[in-house]
Design a protein around this motif. Structure first.
Motif, PDB file in Angstrom:
ATOM      1  N   SER A  63       0.827  -1.223   0.000  1.00 32.36           N
ATOM      2  CA  SER A  63       0.000   0.000   0.000  1.00 32.36           C
ATOM      3  C   SER A  63       0.861   1.274   0.000  1.00 32.36           C
ATOM      4  N   GLU A  64       2.173   1.116   0.277  1.00 35.66           N
ATOM      5  CA  GLU A  64       3.070   2.296   0.255  1.00 35.66           C
ATOM      6  C   GLU A  64       3.539   2.624  -1.154  1.00 35.66           C
ATOM      7  N   LEU A  65       3.212   1.730  -2.093  1.00 35.93           N
ATOM      8  CA  LEU A  65       3.783   1.892  -3.433  1.00 35.93           C
ATOM      9  C   LEU A  65       2.819   2.562  -4.397  1.00 35.93           C
ATOM     10  N   GLN A  66       3.307   3.629  -5.005  1.00 36.11           N
ATOM     11  CA  GLN A  66       2.533   4.282  -6.062  1.00 36.11           C
ATOM     12  C   GLN A  66       3.336   4.091  -7.348  1.00 36.11           C
ATOM     13  N   ILE A  67       2.817   3.233  -8.227  1.00 32.39           N
ATOM     14  CA  ILE A  67       3.534   2.963  -9.478  1.00 32.39           C
ATOM     15  C   ILE A  67       2.800   3.665 -10.614  1.00 32.39           C
ATOM     16  N   ASP A  68       3.521   4.485 -11.361  1.00 32.10           N
ATOM     17  CA  ASP A  68       2.904   5.187 -12.493  1.00 32.10           C
ATOM     18  C   ASP A  68       3.664   4.881 -13.766  1.00 32.10           C
ATOM     19  N   ILE A  69       2.907   4.679 -14.824  1.00 33.71           N
ATOM     20  CA  ILE A  69       3.523   4.394 -16.116  1.00 33.71           C
ATOM     21  C   ILE A  69       3.136   5.485 -17.089  1.00 33.71           C
ATOM     22  N   TYR A  70       4.139   6.044 -17.757  1.00 38.84           N
ATOM     23  CA  TYR A  70       3.868   7.088 -18.742  1.00 38.84           C
ATOM     24  C   TYR A  70       4.445   6.673 -20.084  1.00 38.84           C
ATOM     25  N   ALA A  71       3.696   6.949 -21.138  1.00 44.74           N
ATOM     26  CA  ALA A  71       4.212   6.693 -22.485  1.00 44.74           C
ATOM     27  C   ALA A  71       5.075   7.887 -22.870  1.00 44.74           C
ATOM     28  N   GLN A  72       6.307   7.607 -23.317  1.00 44.60           N
ATOM     29  CA  GLN A  72       7.226   8.679 -23.736  1.00 44.60           C
ATOM     30  C   GLN A  72       7.827   8.274 -25.068  1.00 44.60           C
ATOM     31  N   ASP A  73       7.499   8.998 -26.144  1.00 41.27           N
ATOM     32  CA  ASP A  73       8.029   8.665 -27.472  1.00 41.27           C
ATOM     33  C   ASP A  73       7.946   7.170 -27.714  1.00 41.27           C
ATOM     34  N   ASN A  74       6.814   6.624 -27.436  1.00 43.74           N
ATOM     35  CA  ASN A  74       6.601   5.204 -27.653  1.00 43.74           C
ATOM     36  C   ASN A  74       7.466   4.292 -26.764  1.00 43.74           C
ATOM     37  N   GLN A  75       8.187   4.892 -25.841  1.00 44.49           N
ATOM     38  CA  GLN A  75       8.875   4.100 -24.823  1.00 44.49           C
ATOM     39  C   GLN A  75       7.993   4.201 -23.601  1.00 44.49           C
ATOM     40  N   GLN A  76       8.369   3.498 -22.568  1.00 42.13           N
ATOM     41  CA  GLN A  76       7.604   3.598 -21.344  1.00 42.13           C
ATOM     42  C   GLN A  76       8.506   4.130 -20.244  1.00 42.13           C
ATOM     43  N   ALA A  77       8.003   5.076 -19.475  1.00 43.45           N
ATOM     44  CA  ALA A  77       8.755   5.516 -18.300  1.00 43.45           C
ATOM     45  C   ALA A  77       7.976   5.034 -17.089  1.00 43.45           C
ATOM     46  N   ILE A  78       8.681   4.512 -16.121  1.00 49.11           N
ATOM     47  CA  ILE A  78       7.992   4.021 -14.920  1.00 49.11           C
ATOM     48  C   ILE A  78       8.487   4.790 -13.700  1.00 49.11           C
ATOM     49  N   TYR A  79       7.534   5.229 -12.899  1.00 48.47           N
ATOM     50  CA  TYR A  79       7.823   6.009 -11.698  1.00 48.47           C
ATOM     51  C   TYR A  79       7.371   5.239 -10.463  1.00 48.47           C
ATOM     52  N   LEU A  80       8.208   5.289  -9.451  1.00 54.09           N
ATOM     53  CA  LEU A  80       7.838   4.679  -8.175  1.00 54.09           C
ATOM     54  C   LEU A  80       7.824   5.788  -7.130  1.00 54.09           C
ATOM     55  N   ASN A  81       6.676   5.987  -6.535  1.00 57.78           N
ATOM     56  CA  ASN A  81       6.490   7.074  -5.568  1.00 57.78           C
ATOM     57  C   ASN A  81       7.085   8.395  -6.075  1.00 57.78           C
ATOM     58  N   GLY A  82       6.788   8.704  -7.332  1.00 57.43           N
ATOM     59  CA  GLY A  82       7.174   9.991  -7.908  1.00 57.43           C
ATOM     60  C   GLY A  82       8.579  10.068  -8.473  1.00 57.43           C
ATOM     61  N   ARG A  83       9.329   8.955  -8.415  1.00 60.14           N
ATOM     62  CA  ARG A  83      10.718   8.966  -8.887  1.00 60.14           C
ATOM     63  C   ARG A  83      10.858   8.074 -10.123  1.00 60.14           C
ATOM     64  N   ASP A  84      11.541   8.580 -11.142  1.00 58.47           N
ATOM     65  CA  ASP A  84      11.739   7.797 -12.364  1.00 58.47           C
ATOM     66  C   ASP A  84      12.731   6.660 -12.098  1.00 58.47           C
ATOM     67  N   ILE A  85      12.262   5.417 -12.207  1.00 55.95           N
ATOM     68  CA  ILE A  85      13.125   4.259 -11.925  1.00 55.95           C
ATOM     69  C   ILE A  85      13.344   3.417 -13.192  1.00 55.95           C
ATOM     70  N   SER A  86      13.035   3.998 -14.348  1.00 55.46           N
ATOM     71  CA  SER A  86      13.069   3.234 -15.610  1.00 55.46           C
ATOM     72  C   SER A  86      14.403   2.524 -15.841  1.00 55.46           C
ATOM     73  N   ARG A  87      15.493   3.166 -15.477  1.00 53.09           N
ATOM     74  CA  ARG A  87      16.806   2.550 -15.713  1.00 53.09           C
ATOM     75  C   ARG A  87      17.215   1.634 -14.575  1.00 53.09           C
ATOM     76  N   GLU A  88      16.939   2.084 -13.365  1.00 52.30           N
ATOM     77  CA  GLU A  88      17.372   1.328 -12.175  1.00 52.30           C
ATOM     78  C   GLU A  88      16.821  -0.100 -12.118  1.00 52.30           C
ATOM     79  N   ILE A  89      15.649  -0.312 -12.731  1.00 54.06           N
ATOM     80  CA  ILE A  89      15.034  -1.643 -12.611  1.00 54.06           C
ATOM     81  C   ILE A  89      15.652  -2.665 -13.557  1.00 54.06           C
ATOM     82  N   ARG A  90      16.549  -2.218 -14.450  1.00 52.51           N
ATOM     83  CA  ARG A  90      17.127  -3.136 -15.449  1.00 52.51           C
ATOM     84  C   ARG A  90      18.401  -3.801 -14.961  1.00 52.51           C
ATOM     85  N   THR A  91      18.338  -4.443 -13.822  1.00 59.22           N
ATOM     86  CA  THR A  91      19.507  -5.196 -13.357  1.00 59.22           C
ATOM     87  C   THR A  91      19.071  -6.622 -13.042  1.00 59.22           C
TER      88      THR A  91
END
Ligand code: DC
Length: 221
Positions: A63-91
Motif C-alpha cells: 500500500s506504500e507503493l505508487q507505481i505510475d507508467i507514462y508513455a514517452q516517445d513510444n517508450q515507457q517511463a515508470i515512476y515509483l512514488n514519484g521517482r523515475d526508476i526506468s533505468r534502475e530496474i534493469r539489473t
C-alpha cells in the motif's frame, strides 16, 4: 475508432518488449510493460531492506507503493512514488527480486487491478506472463512468444556485452533456466499460453517478420 488490446506473453528473452514496442508504434497504441511493475516492487524491497523472500513483509508495504507508467516517445517511463526508476530496474538483482515477489498473491492482485484499469482507458499492447490468461482474457488478440533457451541467452548476452557488462553465456543460460522455472511453476498465474493465443517461435525470425505476422493476425480478427 474501436478500442483494441493486444496481449503478448512469453518467457524472459523471447523478444516480448522489443516486439510489443514496435507493434504499439505501428498500430498507434500505448505500450505497457507489466514486468517493469513487478520490477518496481522488487526494487522497492531491495532499496528499503525488505527481505523479498518474506511474503508477509512484502505484503505489508504494497500500500506504500505508487507505481505510475507514462508513455514517452513510444517508450515507457515508470515512476515509483514519484521517482523515475526506468533505468534502475534493469539489473539482474532486480529481475530476481521481481520474479520472487511476482509469486505473491497480494502483489499480483494489486498490479493486475492497475493493469486492467489501464486497459479500460486506452488501446494497449501489454506484455508480461499472465496478460492473455488473467489480465485481459478478453483481449482482441493474444500472442505467445517463445524462443530456445540458447537463443534467449545469446540475446541477453549481446545486450549485456553492448552495455559493457561482464557476464558469461553460461551464467546467463543458467539464470534464464532458473527464471523460467520460477515463472512457470508458481501457484498463482504461472507463465502459460492462453488456449486462444497464437504462438510464434521467434528463434529464427527478425523483428519485422514477427511484427508482420502479428499484424496479419490482427487484421484476421
Ligand atoms: O518481463 P520481465 O523480465 O521484466 O519481468 C520480471 C519478472 O516479473 C518476471 O520474472 C516474472 C514477473 N512477471 C509476472 O509474473 N507477470 C507479469 N505479467 C510480468 C512479469
Amino acid at each position: 475508432m474501436k478500442k483494441i488490446s493486444i496481449a503478448i506473453d512469453g518467457p524472459a528473452g523471447a523478444g516480448k518488449s522489443t516486439i510489443a514496442k514496435v507493434l504499439a508504434k505501428r498500430i498507434g497504441c500505448i505500450y505497457i510493460d507489466t514486468g517493469a511493475m513487478y520490477r518496481a516492487v522488487g526494487l522497492y524491497c531491495i532499496q528499503n531492506n525488505i527481505d523479498y523472500y518474506d511474503e508477509k513483509a512484502v505484503n505489508s508495504v504494497i500500500s506504500e507503493l505508487q507505481i505510475d507508467i507514462y508513455a514517452q516517445d513510444n517508450q515507457q517511463a515508470i515512476y515509483l512514488n514519484g521517482r523515475d526508476i526506468s533505468r534502475e530496474i534493469r539489473t539482474d538483482e532486480v529481475a530476481a527480486a521481481a520474479s520472487k515477489v511476482a509469486t505473491y498473491k497480494e502483489v499480483r492482485t494489486a498490479l493486475v487491478r492497475q493493469q486492467r484499469q489501464m486497459q479500460s482507458e486506452k488501446s494497449v499492447v501489454m506484455d508480461g506472463r499472465d496478460i492473455g490468461t488473467v489480465v485481459m482474457p478478453d483481449a482482441t488478440l493474444k500472442v505467445f512468444l517463445t524462443a530456445s533457451v540458447v537463443e534467449r541467452a545469446k540475446r541477453r548476452f549481446e545486450e549485456y556485452h553492448n552495455k559493457g557488462v561482464n557476464v558469461t553465456l553460461e551464467e546467463l543460460t543458467q539464470e534464464i533456466i532458473e527464471r523460467d522455472y520460477q515463472d512457470s511453476n508458481r501457484e498463482i498465474s504461472p507463465l502459460k499460453k492462453a488456449d486462444d493465443a497464437v504462438e510464434i517461435d521467434t528463434t529464427l525470425l527478425g523483428i519485422d517478420e514477427i511484427v508482420d505476422k502479428i499484424m496479419s493476425f490482427i487484421i484476421e480478427h
